[in-house]
Design a protein around this motif. Sequence first.
Motif, mmCIF file in Angstrom:
data_model
loop_
_atom_site.group_PDB
_atom_site.id
_atom_site.type_symbol
_atom_site.label_atom_id
_atom_site.label_comp_id
_atom_site.label_asym_id
_atom_site.label_seq_id
_atom_site.Cartn_x
_atom_site.Cartn_y
_atom_site.Cartn_z
ATOM 1 N N THR A 113 0.865 -1.278 -0.102
ATOM 2 C CA THR A 113 0.136 -0.071 -0.234
ATOM 3 C C THR A 113 0.815 1.267 -0.134
ATOM 4 N N LEU A 114 0.618 2.213 -0.814
ATOM 5 C CA LEU A 114 1.477 3.333 -0.518
ATOM 6 C C LEU A 114 0.343 4.561 -0.862
ATOM 7 N N GLN A 115 0.437 5.315 0.489
ATOM 8 C CA GLN A 115 -0.277 6.286 0.854
ATOM 9 C C GLN A 115 0.296 7.572 0.242
ATOM 10 N N VAL A 116 -0.450 8.446 -0.775
ATOM 11 C CA VAL A 116 -0.214 9.775 -1.109
ATOM 12 C C VAL A 116 -0.821 10.624 -0.027
ATOM 13 N N THR A 117 0.338 11.261 0.564
ATOM 14 C CA THR A 117 0.121 12.633 1.572
ATOM 15 C C THR A 117 -0.149 11.841 2.809
ATOM 16 N N GLU A 118 -0.057 12.501 4.061
ATOM 17 C CA GLU A 118 -0.356 12.329 5.351
ATOM 18 C C GLU A 118 -1.252 13.225 5.900
ATOM 19 N N GLU A 119 -2.709 12.892 6.405
ATOM 20 C CA GLU A 119 -3.512 13.702 6.730
ATOM 21 C C GLU A 119 -3.681 14.972 6.164
ATOM 22 N N PRO A 120 -3.939 15.179 4.981
ATOM 23 C CA PRO A 120 -3.943 16.515 4.122
ATOM 24 C C PRO A 120 -4.953 17.415 4.542
ATOM 25 N N ASN A 121 -5.866 16.937 5.266
ATOM 26 C CA ASN A 121 -6.956 17.773 5.825
ATOM 27 C C ASN A 121 -6.558 18.560 7.068
ATOM 28 N N LEU A 122 -5.366 18.408 7.750
ATOM 29 C CA LEU A 122 -5.000 18.940 8.995
ATOM 30 C C LEU A 122 -3.841 19.689 8.615
ATOM 31 N N PRO A 123 -4.044 21.136 9.107
ATOM 32 C CA PRO A 123 -2.950 22.046 8.868
ATOM 33 C C PRO A 123 -1.606 21.672 9.514
ATOM 34 N N LEU A 124 -1.812 20.964 10.688
ATOM 35 C CA LEU A 124 -0.390 20.626 11.404
ATOM 36 C C LEU A 124 0.359 19.827 10.753
ATOM 37 N N TYR A 125 -0.052 19.063 9.721
ATOM 38 C CA TYR A 125 0.603 18.066 8.800
ATOM 39 C C TYR A 125 0.661 18.237 7.436
ATOM 40 N N ASP A 126 0.403 17.487 6.613
ATOM 41 C CA ASP A 126 0.574 17.818 5.173
ATOM 42 C C ASP A 126 -0.407 18.947 4.608
ATOM 43 N N GLY A 127 -1.659 19.028 5.328
ATOM 44 C CA GLY A 127 -2.716 20.047 5.063
ATOM 45 C C GLY A 127 -2.260 21.479 5.331
ATOM 46 N N GLY A 128 -1.078 21.570 6.030
ATOM 47 C CA GLY A 128 -0.687 23.055 6.156
ATOM 48 C C GLY A 128 0.356 23.623 4.914
ATOM 49 N N HIS A 129 0.659 22.651 3.852
ATOM 50 C CA HIS A 129 1.465 22.977 2.767
ATOM 51 C C HIS A 129 0.822 23.462 1.657
ATOM 52 N N PRO A 130 1.302 24.538 0.845
ATOM 53 C CA PRO A 130 0.870 25.019 -0.200
ATOM 54 C C PRO A 130 0.297 24.117 -1.298
ATOM 55 N N ARG A 131 -0.670 24.173 -1.944
ATOM 56 C CA ARG A 131 -1.137 23.027 -3.157
ATOM 57 C C ARG A 131 -1.257 21.616 -2.762
ATOM 58 N N VAL A 132 -1.443 21.345 -1.434
ATOM 59 C CA VAL A 132 -1.381 20.199 -0.778
ATOM 60 C C VAL A 132 -2.774 19.157 -1.566
ATOM 61 N N LEU A 133 -3.670 19.519 -1.828
ATOM 62 C CA LEU A 133 -4.777 19.064 -2.673
ATOM 63 C C LEU A 133 -4.303 18.680 -4.084
ATOM 64 N N GLU A 134 -3.674 19.567 -4.543
ATOM 65 C CA GLU A 134 -2.983 19.457 -5.984
ATOM 66 C C GLU A 134 -2.168 18.128 -6.009
ATOM 67 N N ALA A 135 -1.110 18.170 -5.125
ATOM 68 C CA ALA A 135 -0.142 17.065 -4.792
ATOM 69 C C ALA A 135 -0.782 15.947 -4.599
ATOM 70 N N LEU A 136 -1.829 15.964 -3.837
ATOM 71 C CA LEU A 136 -2.494 14.718 -3.560
ATOM 72 C C LEU A 136 -3.153 14.025 -4.924
ATOM 73 N N VAL A 137 -3.780 14.681 -5.505
ATOM 74 C CA VAL A 137 -4.566 14.122 -6.663
ATOM 75 C C VAL A 137 -3.332 13.862 -7.899
ATOM 76 N N GLU A 138 -2.489 14.607 -8.184
ATOM 77 C CA GLU A 138 -1.468 14.439 -9.080
ATOM 78 C C GLU A 138 -0.644 13.088 -8.523
ATOM 79 N N GLY A 139 -0.295 13.053 -7.107
ATOM 80 C CA GLY A 139 0.624 12.005 -6.808
ATOM 81 C C GLY A 139 0.017 10.740 -6.768
ATOM 82 N N VAL A 140 -1.351 10.677 -6.533
ATOM 83 C CA VAL A 140 -2.287 9.255 -6.766
ATOM 84 C C VAL A 140 -2.142 8.968 -8.061
ATOM 85 N N VAL A 141 -2.566 9.818 -8.960
ATOM 86 C CA VAL A 141 -2.683 9.450 -10.421
ATOM 87 C C VAL A 141 -1.236 8.981 -10.884
ATOM 88 N N ALA A 142 -0.134 9.829 -10.670
ATOM 89 C CA ALA A 142 1.312 9.392 -11.090
ATOM 90 C C ALA A 142 1.725 7.974 -10.544
#
Length: 318
Positions: A113-142
């Motif tokens: 299992t490859l999980q793309v991003t970690e807790e992207p909905n939380l600002p304390l973790y990946d969710g606090g970084h710019p363009r995180v949702l775009e990174a999630l979508v493009e990372g999963v597809v790639a």
Amino acid sequence: MTSDGLLFGIYPGGAAGDENGGVLQGPPDDPRRITEALTHLRPDGGPFLVRGYVSFADPGDVYPQAPERVERYATDGRALDLVAQYRSHSGDVAGYVAFVRDLVRRHGTRVATLQVTEEPNLPLYDGGHPRVLEALVEGVVAAKEEARLLGLDHLRVGFNTTPLFGPAEGFVAALTADGGRRFVEAVDYVGLDFFPDVFQPAPADGLAEAVAGLLGHHRDRCLTPAGIDESVPLWITENGWPTGPDRSPQRQAEVLETIVTAIADHRTRLNIGGYTHFALRDADSAKPGLFHRFGLLGDDYRPKPAFDTYRRLVERFG
């Protein structure tokens, strides 16, 4: 699509996050003791996942792998549950996508299992970084595209969140709206990090019901309305209960058994594919803080009662 049993796993490292998004680091990991413990947790020698966190960051920013060289534990029938964290303060989505593709190329044969991003909905973790949702979508597809190119049919690609309530219920729907069909078709599972009775106390006699309600809410209110088909498994990517002041090791074992049994009881109805425990060992058993003692073992690798409880649960429901 449902499975007859759960695929179990565990995070084996000592480093742990805290309530401020920092990292707690106690005694160093002991690879030999980790391997012994992982072997003990697989009573029938069946499949088992080892969770590891690797980070993409901007030049000059360093985030250590947790645990270090996690791939060393993907032996003897164990496979990796690899988390590709997105920690770019500059919003380097292209760099992250290249990072994810490289992970598939380097580790794909031993990654389940490859999980793309970690807790992207939380600002304390990946969710606090710019363009995180775009990174999630493009990372999963790639990641899915790379896996297909390499013939890695076993590799599941997904993402996770923490529980979503109120306006946050639309988080996954926003992802599928942005990513469209190509994103939805690339998602093999959706993970959930959840910690019942840790941050908000739950009555002991109502814990199983609370777990079932939370999982049903996530499937019915967050995933299905977003267009995530019920054939896509829900995966428990982090769950645990810490010991400490007023939190006894025996109660940890009881909570673990209650939660895992409740998950197993509802795995068919909600299509729950697996459960990964956080964590194998304490970050620092000498510290009283809530985040220091999530382990089934102390930081000296001495077992708490919950260690054998987890072994029995893996044997029973795996």
